[in-house]
Design an enzyme around this catalytic site. Structure first.
Site, mmCIF file in Angstrom:
data_model
loop_
_atom_site.group_PDB
_atom_site.id
_atom_site.type_symbol
_atom_site.label_atom_id
_atom_site.label_comp_id
_atom_site.label_asym_id
_atom_site.label_seq_id
_atom_site.Cartn_x
_atom_site.Cartn_y
_atom_site.Cartn_z
ATOM 1 N N THR A 1 -19.729 41.427 117.197
ATOM 2 C CA THR A 1 -19.067 42.705 116.907
ATOM 3 C C THR A 1 -17.555 42.505 116.973
ATOM 4 O OG1 THR A 1 -20.894 43.921 117.919
ATOM 5 C CG2 THR A 1 -18.837 45.124 117.561
ATOM 6 N N LYS B 1 -20.596 49.242 112.410
ATOM 7 C CA LYS B 1 -20.963 48.900 113.796
ATOM 8 C C LYS B 1 -20.017 49.597 114.796
ATOM 9 C CE LYS B 1 -22.594 46.792 117.415
ATOM 10 N NZ LYS B 1 -23.724 47.448 118.101
ATOM 11 N N LYS C 1 -14.479 46.989 124.645
ATOM 12 C CA LYS C 1 -13.891 46.292 123.477
ATOM 13 C C LYS C 1 -14.220 47.054 122.197
ATOM 14 C CE LYS C 1 -16.562 43.266 121.825
ATOM 15 N NZ LYS C 1 -17.646 43.144 120.875
HETATM 16 N N1 LIG Z 1 -25.561 42.834 124.659
HETATM 17 C C1 LIG Z 1 -25.795 43.777 123.749
HETATM 18 O O1 LIG Z 1 -26.558 44.733 123.991
HETATM 19 C C2 LIG Z 1 -25.158 43.723 122.397
HETATM 20 C C3 LIG Z 1 -24.026 42.975 122.129
HETATM 21 N N2 LIG Z 1 -23.478 43.000 120.882
HETATM 22 C C4 LIG Z 1 -22.297 42.226 120.562
HETATM 23 O O2 LIG Z 1 -22.736 40.887 120.380
HETATM 24 C C5 LIG Z 1 -21.761 39.958 120.853
HETATM 25 C C6 LIG Z 1 -22.390 39.085 121.932
HETATM 26 O O3 LIG Z 1 -22.840 39.936 122.966
HETATM 27 P P1 LIG Z 1 -23.634 39.385 124.247
HETATM 28 O O4 LIG Z 1 -24.573 38.336 123.854
HETATM 29 O O5 LIG Z 1 -24.102 40.582 124.962
HETATM 30 O O6 LIG Z 1 -22.416 38.766 125.044
HETATM 31 P P2 LIG Z 1 -22.385 37.664 126.198
HETATM 32 O O7 LIG Z 1 -21.145 37.970 126.943
HETATM 33 O O8 LIG Z 1 -23.677 37.599 126.912
HETATM 34 O O9 LIG Z 1 -22.215 36.298 125.376
HETATM 35 C C7 LIG Z 1 -21.019 35.998 124.743
HETATM 36 C C8 LIG Z 1 -21.115 34.664 124.046
HETATM 37 O O10 LIG Z 1 -19.808 34.333 123.546
HETATM 38 C C9 LIG Z 1 -19.437 33.053 124.065
HETATM 39 N N3 LIG Z 1 -17.993 32.982 124.248
HETATM 40 C C10 LIG Z 1 -17.203 33.864 124.894
HETATM 41 N N4 LIG Z 1 -15.912 33.474 124.819
HETATM 42 C C11 LIG Z 1 -15.903 32.307 124.139
HETATM 43 C C12 LIG Z 1 -14.879 31.424 123.716
HETATM 44 N N5 LIG Z 1 -13.588 31.660 124.001
HETATM 45 N N6 LIG Z 1 -15.225 30.336 123.008
HETATM 46 C C13 LIG Z 1 -16.523 30.092 122.704
HETATM 47 N N7 LIG Z 1 -17.549 30.892 123.065
HETATM 48 C C14 LIG Z 1 -17.230 31.993 123.764
HETATM 49 C C15 LIG Z 1 -20.180 32.935 125.379
HETATM 50 O O11 LIG Z 1 -20.228 31.587 125.769
HETATM 51 P P3 LIG Z 1 -20.466 31.192 127.327
HETATM 52 O O12 LIG Z 1 -21.951 31.236 127.519
HETATM 53 O O13 LIG Z 1 -19.885 29.838 127.449
HETATM 54 O O14 LIG Z 1 -19.737 32.225 128.156
HETATM 55 C C16 LIG Z 1 -21.537 33.515 124.964
HETATM 56 O O15 LIG Z 1 -22.260 32.577 124.224
HETATM 57 C C17 LIG Z 1 -20.592 40.817 121.320
HETATM 58 O O16 LIG Z 1 -19.680 40.919 120.262
HETATM 59 C C18 LIG Z 1 -21.227 42.166 121.629
HETATM 60 O O17 LIG Z 1 -20.305 43.217 121.506
HETATM 61 C C19 LIG Z 1 -24.048 43.704 119.844
HETATM 62 C C20 LIG Z 1 -25.180 44.428 120.056
HETATM 63 C C21 LIG Z 1 -25.796 44.528 121.350
HETATM 64 O O1 LIG Z 2 -23.801 47.067 120.796
HETATM 65 C C1 LIG Z 2 -24.695 47.456 121.525
HETATM 66 C C2 LIG Z 2 -25.913 48.048 121.063
HETATM 67 O O2 LIG Z 2 -26.773 48.417 121.912
HETATM 68 O O3 LIG Z 2 -26.080 48.170 119.846
#
Ligand SMILES: NC(=O)C1=CN([C@@H]2O[C@H](COP(=O)(O)OP(=O)(O)OC[C@H]3O[C@@H](n4cnc5c(N)ncnc54)[C@H](OP(=O)(O)O)[C@@H]3O)[C@@H](O)[C@H]2O)C=CC1
Ligand SMILES: O=CC(=O)O
Length: 306
Positions: A107, A182, A250
């Site tokens: 996102t 989104k 965010k």
């Molecule tokens: N959780 C949810 O319910 C939902 C989330 N989203 C969106 O999806 C995306 C991922 O969410 P989610 O999985 O929950 O987030 P997490 O925080 O669980 O995971 C984030 C991921 O990004 C990686 N990451 C973060 N910073 C860096 C960096 N500087 N360089 C490389 N890799 C990096 C992390 O790696 P590492 O493991 O090393 O930290 C991890 O793989 C976000 O944009 C979120 O807004 C969308 C729908 C639903």
């Molecule tokens: O981004 C979060 C979700 O639940 O969708």
């Protein structure tokens, strides 16, 4: 619906997956379980291990994943990490070339998505933004909603994989439109959760049982799966993380930027954003976004006359 032979053909493609957090891990896992050939990378390498034991391959950088795969999916935390993984040193763009595709599920805001798209397309590869609506459980169950935009041929090529990870997909045309959809959805969600938190705390303060409020809401016109799912733990002040609060804040920040770009007033979302900022400053960024209730509680206690 896609025809069967074409689906079988697409599913034999080599697929990359970058970013194995709360969402990326179960999404990649569903691809592997469906029999896809999946190569993974994550900044923290240990998060790859469960997927490797299911049969995934590993490469040491986004660049190497992209150069060994036909389609690479990326599910990163925020605009900064999405740009870094796609365009940075050893980023995916360095491994892209014509015939390949990059699908960014993170996102992010439209301008970020457009800049990633430009970098990927400069290599001759195709680009699709595909953020998802739906949280940890829908990701585990393959029930996500994809909000895509970008190169239509890549949308078609990626469709069988999107259909493994999700229950529906929308194609919104030009890059930026999927991101905007989104952000609008999550702007509404963030405001709803803040309002729900206020209601739960108010009900408690006037001597009602907040669990009963959850039940009443579930039977009426403002019923929402989110309230029914999160309400019971919120009344116990428990916030097991499905969608981290820092990501909801965010999304509100980015949605406010989107609104600003068209001079749209969004006073409710702006007020909600302040609450998420307070919650984050209290160290709740990694809790579920329902922990915004703690910021509301703090404000109520701050204004209490006792
Ligand atoms: N959780 C949810 O319910 C939902 C989330 N989203 C969106 O999806 C995306 C991922 O969410 P989610 O999985 O929950 O987030 P997490 O925080 O669980 O995971 C984030 C991921 O990004 C990686 N990451 C973060 N910073 C860096 C960096 N500087 N360089 C490389 N890799 C990096 C992390 O790696 P590492 O493991 O090393 O930290 C991890 O793989 C976000 O944009 C979120 O807004 C969308 C729908 C639903
Ligand atoms: O981004 C979060 C979700 O639940 O969708």
């Amino acid at each position: 619906m896609l025809e069967l032979g074409k689906v079988a053909n697409e599913l034999s493609l080599h697929v990359g997956f970058l970013g194995l957090g709360i969402m990326g891990s179960p999404m990649a896992q569903n691809l592997i379980k469906a029999g896809c050939d999946v190569t993974v990378w994550n900044r923290t390498k240990s998060k790859c291990d469960p997927l490797l034991s299911l049969g995934a391959k590993y490469k040491a950088s986004p660049e190497e994943v992209a150069s060994s795969c036909d389609i690479t999916f990326a599910m990163l935390a925020d605009p900064e990490s999405a740009v870094d993984v796609a365009c940075g040193k050893h980023g995916a763009a360095n491994g892209m070339s014509p015939e390949k595709g990059y699908v960014d599920i993170s996102t992010v805001d439209g301008p970020t998505s457009k800049s990633i798209s430009r970098r990927i397309k400069a290599t001759g590869a195709l680009f699709l933004e595909a953020p998802v609506s739906g949280s940890k459980k829908p990701a585990e169950d393959g029930q996500l909603i994809f909000l895509t935009a970008g190169d239509r041929p890549l949308y078609e090529k990626a469709a069988p994989f999107l259909d493994i990870m999700g229950k529906s997909r929308f194609y919104h045309g030009e890059v930026g439109n999927g991101a905007a959809m989104k952000l609008v959805v999550n702007m509404i969600m963030g405001s709803m959760m803040a309002s729900f938190s206020e209601g739960l705390l108010l009900s408690e303060k006037v001597g009602l049982d907040p669990s009963v409020l959850v039940e009443v809401i579930s039977q009426g016109a403002i019923s929402a799966p989110m309230f029914s799912m999160k309400g019971p733990s919120m009344v116990q002040a428990l916030y097991p993380t499905a969608f981290p609060l820092k990501h909801q804040q965010k999304d509100l920040r980015l949605a406010l930027g989107l609104a600003e770009s068209v001079s749209q007033p969004t006073p409710i979302a702006a007020a909600a954003n302040e609450l998420y900022k307070v919650a984050k400053s209290h160290g709740l960024g990694d809790e579920d976004f329902s922990a915004v209730m703690e910021a509301v509680r703090t404000k109520m206690e701050g204004t209490s006359e006792d």
